[in-house]
Motif scaffolding. Sequence first.
Motif, short mmCIF file in Angstrom:
data_model
loop_
_atom_site.label_atom_id
_atom_site.label_comp_id
_atom_site.label_asym_id
_atom_site.label_seq_id
_atom_site.Cartn_x
_atom_site.Cartn_y
_atom_site.Cartn_z
N ASP A 144 -51.40 13.24 -11.79
CA ASP A 144 -51.12 12.66 -10.47
C ASP A 144 -52.29 11.87 -9.89
N PHE A 145 -53.52 12.35 -10.10
CA PHE A 145 -54.64 11.63 -9.48
C PHE A 145 -54.87 10.27 -10.15
N LEU A 146 -54.54 10.16 -11.46
CA LEU A 146 -54.65 8.85 -12.11
C LEU A 146 -53.55 7.91 -11.62
N TRP A 147 -52.37 8.47 -11.39
CA TRP A 147 -51.33 7.65 -10.75
C TRP A 147 -51.80 7.18 -9.38
N GLY A 148 -52.54 8.03 -8.68
CA GLY A 148 -53.08 7.64 -7.38
C GLY A 148 -54.00 6.44 -7.49
N ILE A 152 -53.38 2.78 -5.82
CA ILE A 152 -54.37 2.16 -4.93
C ILE A 152 -54.68 0.74 -5.39
N LEU A 153 -54.81 0.57 -6.70
CA LEU A 153 -55.09 -0.76 -7.25
C LEU A 153 -53.92 -1.72 -7.01
N LEU A 154 -52.68 -1.21 -7.23
CA LEU A 154 -51.51 -2.10 -7.11
C LEU A 154 -51.16 -2.39 -5.66
N PHE A 155 -50.97 -1.32 -4.86
CA PHE A 155 -50.43 -1.48 -3.51
C PHE A 155 -51.48 -1.38 -2.40
N GLY A 156 -52.72 -1.15 -2.78
CA GLY A 156 -53.78 -1.12 -1.77
C GLY A 156 -54.74 -2.28 -1.90
N LEU A 158 -54.33 -5.19 -4.84
CA LEU A 158 -53.69 -6.43 -5.30
C LEU A 158 -52.55 -6.85 -4.37
N TRP A 159 -51.78 -5.92 -3.91
CA TRP A 159 -50.64 -6.20 -3.01
C TRP A 159 -50.68 -5.16 -1.89
N PRO A 160 -51.54 -5.38 -0.88
CA PRO A 160 -51.81 -4.34 0.13
C PRO A 160 -50.67 -4.17 1.14
N VAL A 161 -49.65 -3.44 0.76
CA VAL A 161 -48.51 -3.21 1.66
C VAL A 161 -48.52 -1.80 2.24
N PHE A 162 -49.32 -0.91 1.67
CA PHE A 162 -49.39 0.46 2.19
C PHE A 162 -50.84 0.81 2.55
N LYS A 163 -50.99 1.78 3.43
CA LYS A 163 -52.33 2.26 3.81
C LYS A 163 -52.88 3.11 2.67
N ILE A 164 -54.18 2.96 2.43
CA ILE A 164 -54.76 3.70 1.31
C ILE A 164 -55.60 4.89 1.74
N SER A 165 -55.75 5.12 3.06
CA SER A 165 -56.55 6.28 3.49
C SER A 165 -56.06 6.77 4.84
N GLY A 166 -56.29 8.04 5.09
CA GLY A 166 -55.93 8.65 6.37
C GLY A 166 -54.48 9.09 6.41
N ARG A 167 -54.13 9.69 7.56
CA ARG A 167 -52.77 10.20 7.75
C ARG A 167 -51.99 9.37 8.74
N ILE A 168 -52.69 8.77 9.72
CA ILE A 168 -52.04 7.97 10.75
C ILE A 168 -53.10 7.05 11.35
N SER A 169 -52.69 5.87 11.84
CA SER A 169 -53.65 4.94 12.45
C SER A 169 -54.10 5.48 13.80
N PRO A 170 -55.42 5.56 14.07
CA PRO A 170 -55.91 6.10 15.34
C PRO A 170 -55.48 5.28 16.54
N SER A 171 -55.12 4.02 16.35
CA SER A 171 -54.79 3.14 17.48
C SER A 171 -53.40 3.43 18.07
N LEU A 172 -52.59 4.25 17.40
CA LEU A 172 -51.24 4.52 17.89
C LEU A 172 -51.29 5.32 19.19
N ASP A 173 -50.45 4.92 20.15
CA ASP A 173 -50.44 5.56 21.46
C ASP A 173 -49.42 6.69 21.49
N ILE A 174 -49.82 7.85 21.01
CA ILE A 174 -48.93 9.01 21.05
C ILE A 174 -49.77 10.29 21.01
#
Length: 334
Positions: A144-148, A152-156, A158-174
């Motif tokens: 699993d960690f190699l898949w990770g 990260i290389l593909l979607f973080g 080369l094609w950055p469509v997903f977040k690669i770190s953290g659980r939630i963006s700190p800027s969210l108002d909730i």
Amino acid sequence: MLRKIFTRLLTTAITLFGVAVIVFVVIRVVPGNPIAMMLPPGATEADIARLQALYGFDKSIFQQFLIWVQGVLQGDFGTSISLRQPVAGLVLGRLPATLELATVALVIALVMGATMALVGTRYRNTKTEAAVDVTSGMALSIPDFLWGLVLILLFGVLWPVFKISGRISPSLDIDFATNFFLIEALLRGRLDVVSNILSHSFMPALALAIPFAAIIAQLLKQSLKETMHLDYVTLARTKGYGENHVILKEALPNAVLPTLTLVGVQFTFLIGGTVIVERLFSYEGLGNMAIDAVINRDLPLIQGIVILFALIFTLINLAVDMLYVVLNPRLRHA
């Protein structure tokens, strides 16, 4: 039925006690003094002795174990050496994040695994089935960690469509009332927050899910193949039902039982896999905290995390056993 439940509960209690003994002894025979790591270089022997007395390290291992067990039975897992906070609060505070990540991974794995199994069964003895077998073999052969790292290389990168770190963006108002961020955001109808959380958790969940999906696909496909030769399935074909109906309505309900047991057992390993994957994605869960605790030799925190993991594992296995008995009438009177 009640006897089975009582026996499993007793076995669970004995297992947890055995885990507690092993963990307590092992982490204390490992070289290194956690108290010395807390103090500055110029600390005196008196300073060390004071802290050892404070955390109970001046007593024998047996006395320490008895004190710790008494505390655990009262809900007190001690105080973290590195964070100076109660272990129970720290562990329970991070647990929801890990459970949410594992649940998202489970959903992805079930969808992927069931899809591959059904496609492989529907198009058995064709190139499509061979492609499914090759895909599941590749998915299972890479941890699993190699898949990770690949994700990260593909979607973080080369094609950055997903977040690669953290659980939630700190800027969210909730302001969350609990640490179950995803569930709470869904209940509040905050789809923007749900999207943000899923964007953060998708890649670590997918990394955990890919090998798990391959296991589900292989077992379910094999089980479906065996079921497809049974008499009642042949009878369904003679009645003129289509192949899709035969697979989904006739074969799948019985073929899914062995897979159900596997899912329960493997789900515990999936939760264990979060330790490395959470670290890889800087995900603020229990696994990430466990690595920090090991690095800091935070013995009370390590003990608390391990016991909690063991409790989760045993409870999941207990739930799977009970569910299997409920779904399989022949086992109720065995």
